[in-house]
Design an enzyme around this catalytic site. Structure first.
Site, short mmCIF file in Angstrom:
data_model
loop_
_atom_site.label_atom_id
_atom_site.label_comp_id
_atom_site.label_asym_id
_atom_site.label_seq_id
_atom_site.Cartn_x
_atom_site.Cartn_y
_atom_site.Cartn_z
N HIS A 1 26.53 6.57 4.09
CA HIS A 1 27.05 7.94 4.23
C HIS A 1 25.89 8.93 4.35
CE1 HIS A 1 31.46 7.61 2.70
NE2 HIS A 1 31.13 6.62 3.51
N TYR B 1 34.98 16.25 -2.14
CA TYR B 1 35.05 16.84 -3.48
C TYR B 1 35.86 18.14 -3.35
CZ TYR B 1 31.21 13.76 -4.98
OH TYR B 1 30.44 12.68 -5.30
N PRO C 1 31.00 11.53 -14.16
CA PRO C 1 30.76 10.85 -12.88
C PRO C 1 30.76 11.78 -11.66
CG PRO C 1 32.90 10.25 -13.75
CD PRO C 1 32.24 11.08 -14.79
N LYS D 1 26.19 9.46 -10.72
CA LYS D 1 24.85 9.17 -11.24
C LYS D 1 24.77 8.05 -12.29
CE LYS D 1 22.89 11.89 -8.60
NZ LYS D 1 22.27 11.18 -7.46
N TYR E 1 21.71 14.63 -5.02
CA TYR E 1 22.79 13.68 -4.78
C TYR E 1 22.24 12.37 -4.20
CZ TYR E 1 27.54 12.10 -3.81
OH TYR E 1 28.73 11.39 -3.82
P1 FAS Z 1 27.55 -1.06 -18.66
O1 FAS Z 1 28.49 -0.41 -19.62
O2 FAS Z 1 27.94 -1.18 -17.23
O3 FAS Z 1 27.23 -2.56 -19.15
C1 FAS Z 1 27.08 -2.85 -20.51
C2 FAS Z 1 27.45 -4.31 -20.69
O4 FAS Z 1 27.18 -4.68 -22.05
C3 FAS Z 1 28.92 -4.58 -20.45
O5 FAS Z 1 29.08 -5.68 -19.58
C4 FAS Z 1 29.47 -4.87 -21.84
O6 FAS Z 1 30.52 -5.83 -21.81
C5 FAS Z 1 28.26 -5.44 -22.53
N1 FAS Z 1 28.27 -5.30 -23.99
C6 FAS Z 1 28.75 -4.28 -24.73
N2 FAS Z 1 28.54 -4.51 -26.05
C7 FAS Z 1 27.89 -5.72 -26.14
C8 FAS Z 1 27.40 -6.50 -27.20
N3 FAS Z 1 27.54 -6.12 -28.46
N4 FAS Z 1 26.80 -7.68 -26.92
C9 FAS Z 1 26.66 -8.10 -25.63
N5 FAS Z 1 27.11 -7.40 -24.56
C10 FAS Z 1 27.72 -6.22 -24.82
N6 FAS Z 1 29.39 5.93 -12.89
C11 FAS Z 1 29.37 6.45 -11.64
O7 FAS Z 1 28.29 6.71 -11.12
N7 FAS Z 1 30.55 6.71 -10.98
C12 FAS Z 1 31.78 6.42 -11.53
O8 FAS Z 1 32.81 6.67 -10.92
C13 FAS Z 1 31.84 5.86 -12.81
N8 FAS Z 1 33.03 5.52 -13.39
C14 FAS Z 1 33.04 4.99 -14.65
C15 FAS Z 1 34.26 4.63 -15.28
C16 FAS Z 1 34.28 4.09 -16.57
C17 FAS Z 1 35.60 3.72 -17.23
C18 FAS Z 1 33.07 3.92 -17.28
C19 FAS Z 1 33.07 3.39 -18.69
C20 FAS Z 1 31.86 4.26 -16.67
C21 FAS Z 1 31.83 4.78 -15.35
N9 FAS Z 1 30.63 5.11 -14.71
C22 FAS Z 1 30.60 5.63 -13.47
C23 FAS Z 1 29.38 4.91 -15.36
C24 FAS Z 1 29.01 3.45 -15.20
O9 FAS Z 1 28.98 3.12 -13.84
C25 FAS Z 1 27.70 3.23 -15.92
O10 FAS Z 1 26.78 4.27 -15.65
C26 FAS Z 1 27.08 1.91 -15.60
O11 FAS Z 1 28.02 0.92 -15.83
C27 FAS Z 1 25.85 1.77 -16.51
O12 FAS Z 1 25.44 0.46 -16.47
P2 FAS Z 1 24.91 -0.27 -17.82
O13 FAS Z 1 23.95 0.62 -18.48
O14 FAS Z 1 24.53 -1.63 -17.39
O15 FAS Z 1 26.17 -0.30 -18.81
C1 PHB Z 2 33.50 6.51 -6.77
O1 PHB Z 2 33.68 6.13 -5.59
O2 PHB Z 2 33.86 5.84 -7.76
C2 PHB Z 2 32.80 7.83 -7.03
C3 PHB Z 2 32.14 8.45 -5.98
C4 PHB Z 2 31.50 9.66 -6.21
C5 PHB Z 2 31.54 10.21 -7.47
C6 PHB Z 2 32.20 9.58 -8.52
C7 PHB Z 2 32.84 8.37 -8.30
O3 PHB Z 2 30.92 11.41 -7.69
#
Ligand code: FAS
Ligand code: PHB
Length: 391
Positions: free
Chosen positions: A72, A200, A292, A296, A384
């Site tokens: 994009h 957005y 989100p 980021k 961005y």
């Molecule tokens: P993660 O949370 O991805 O990974 C942590 C891992 O540790 C998981 O697999 C978990 O199961 C494991 N874990 C937890 N406790 C543990 C323990 N005690 N022992 C062993 N393992 C354990 N970011 C965006 O940029 N755009 C979005 O749209 C977006 N939507 C999101 C929606 C939700 C519901 C959530 C919760 C987050 C969202 N995020 C989004 C943010 C997300 O993408 C995070 O920034 C990203 O997963 C960060 O990656 P990690 O730091 O690896 O953490």
């Molecule tokens: C998504 O595709 O999940 C998404 C994209 C842009 C954002 C947040 C989420 O700012």
């Protein structure tokens, strides 16, 4: 069992760190409480910054991303019935890659296992020990059997709700926190996106985002109460709200399709300082989270991993501890810049209960300014597409 680096968590942070260390000949073990199927199906982030995509290509993980991902070159801000495009490539020379986080996780797991990487899924009772000594360890259970992983370094990649950050002594971490008075209802639908680029939309009824996962899967978000129940959102209600909030006066039409997943995510800004304690290093969501809106979360995690992987290579291969000692300071400078951008995008695009007419006018003026002033548009675009990685 012994390894150089004990990694807690198999999300993007833990898996990418394990892969980058492997490329430097440094062994690690990844401990994950969930199953492989669960972490590979978990729908989260959707946009990879320019630097994230480049890093994945450089470390041999770009092939499926470049084949299946969507490049994009801009995004659309929609407000007051008007659509205005921010041209990333014209303003910064860079682009972003729309490629789901779960796809990145799938690629990372497949590559680690193909390279003989040691990932333990569905472990339990994970605890960290002696992080302030030169012999830290991680205790856990596997198949009900108690085990201990002895290591030189522990990487806390266990997300915001993990055990690493809470394991530190009370008062060691300074918390910086902002909880927003709204959440996002996230929707996954089997429908071809009605826009080539992300939209957005700021609307009197609330924020809406049109995103995508592929040419046949749409990803949408609707601002909602922070404790809203996704079960109260029928498909009809979702599409009706998306039609209303995404409408413009320039002929946009939204195509509907079967909704295959919906869920509410709360919105929060959080930073833990410092991000290291003795031999424990907090990485990604274990140390910080963002709303989100700026896409980021995962990209910040990648930024931390890039710093830690290089610091560990210097320490382990060259006995040079300087980068490791400054890990937290190095990461936090970029973390706070990204926090600011995520807060700014969220504040500009969402409705805040209790905001008065003046506040609303200022927000609309900010959207008007950032979409008509080249100088202002550059600031949005360069944040961005991603600030330079700190390595
Ligand atoms: P993660 O949370 O991805 O990974 C942590 C891992 O540790 C998981 O697999 C978990 O199961 C494991 N874990 C937890 N406790 C543990 C323990 N005690 N022992 C062993 N393992 C354990 N970011 C965006 O940029 N755009 C979005 O749209 C977006 N939507 C999101 C929606 C939700 C519901 C959530 C919760 C987050 C969202 N995020 C989004 C943010 C997300 O993408 C995070 O920034 C990203 O997963 C960060 O990656 P990690 O730091 O690896 O953490
Ligand atoms: C998504 O595709 O999940 C998404 C994209 C842009 C954002 C947040 C989420 O700012």
């Amino acid at each position: 069992m012994r390894t150089r680096v004990g990694i807690i968590g198999a999300g993007p942070a833990g898996l990418l760190l394990s892969h980058l260390l492997h490329l430097e000949g440094i062994d690690s073990v990844v401990l994950e409480i969930r199953s492989r199927a669960h972490i590979e199906a978990r729908i989260r982030a959707g946009v990879l910054e320019h630097g994230t995509a480049e890093l994945l290509r450089q470390c041999g993980l770009g092939e499926r991303m470049d084949r299946e991902g969507l490049l994009h070159h801009g995004t659309i801000l929609r407000f007051g019935g008007r659509s205005r495009r921010i041209d990333f490539t014209e303003l910064t020379g860079k682009s972003v890659m729309v490629y789901g986080q779960h796809e990145v996780v799938r690629d990372l797991v497949a590559r680690r296992l193909a390279d003989g990487g040691d990932i333990r899924f569905e472990v339990g009772d994970v605890s960290i020990h002696d992080v302030n000594t030169d012999a830290p360890s991680i205790s856990y259970t596997e198949g009900g059997v108690a085990r201990t992983l002895e290591c030189d370094i522990i990487a806390g990649c266990d997300g915001f709700h993990g055990i690493c950050r809470p394991s530190l002594p009370p008062g060691f971490i300074r918390d910086f926190d902002r909880i927003y008075p709204f959440g996002w209802l996230g929707i996954l639908a089997e429908v071809s996106p009605s826009s080539e680029e992300l939209v957005y939309a700021r609307h009197a009824r609330g924020f809406a985002l049109l995103s995508m996962r592929s040419p046949t899967i749409g990803r949408f978000y609707l601002q909602c109460p922070p404790d809203d129940d996704a079960g109260t959102w029928s498909d009809d209600r979702i599409w009706s709200e998306l039609h209303t909030r995404l409408a413009d006066q320039e002929g946009f039409t939204l195509t509907e399709g079967p909704i295959i997943q919906k869920g509410v995510t709360a919105m929060r800004s959080y930073v833990a300082e410092p991000m290291q304690a003795g031999r424990l290093f907090l990485v990604g969501d274990a140390a910080h989270i963002v709303p989100p809106t700026g896409a980021k979360g995962m990209n910040m995690a990648v930024g931390d991993v890039a710093v830690l992987a290089r610091a560990l290579e210097r320490q382990i291969r060259h006995n040079d501890s300087a980068l490791l000692e400054s890990y937290s300071q190095t990461c936090l400078r970029r973390v706070w810049n990204v926090q600011r951008f995520s807060w700014w995008m969220t504040s500009m695009l969402h409705n805040f209960d209790g905001a008065n007419a003046f506040d609303e006018q200022v927000r609309l003026a900010e959207l008007d300014y950032v979409t008509t002033s080249r100088a202002a548009a550059v600031t949005l675009a360069e944040n961005y597409v991603g600030l330079p990685l700190a390595v």
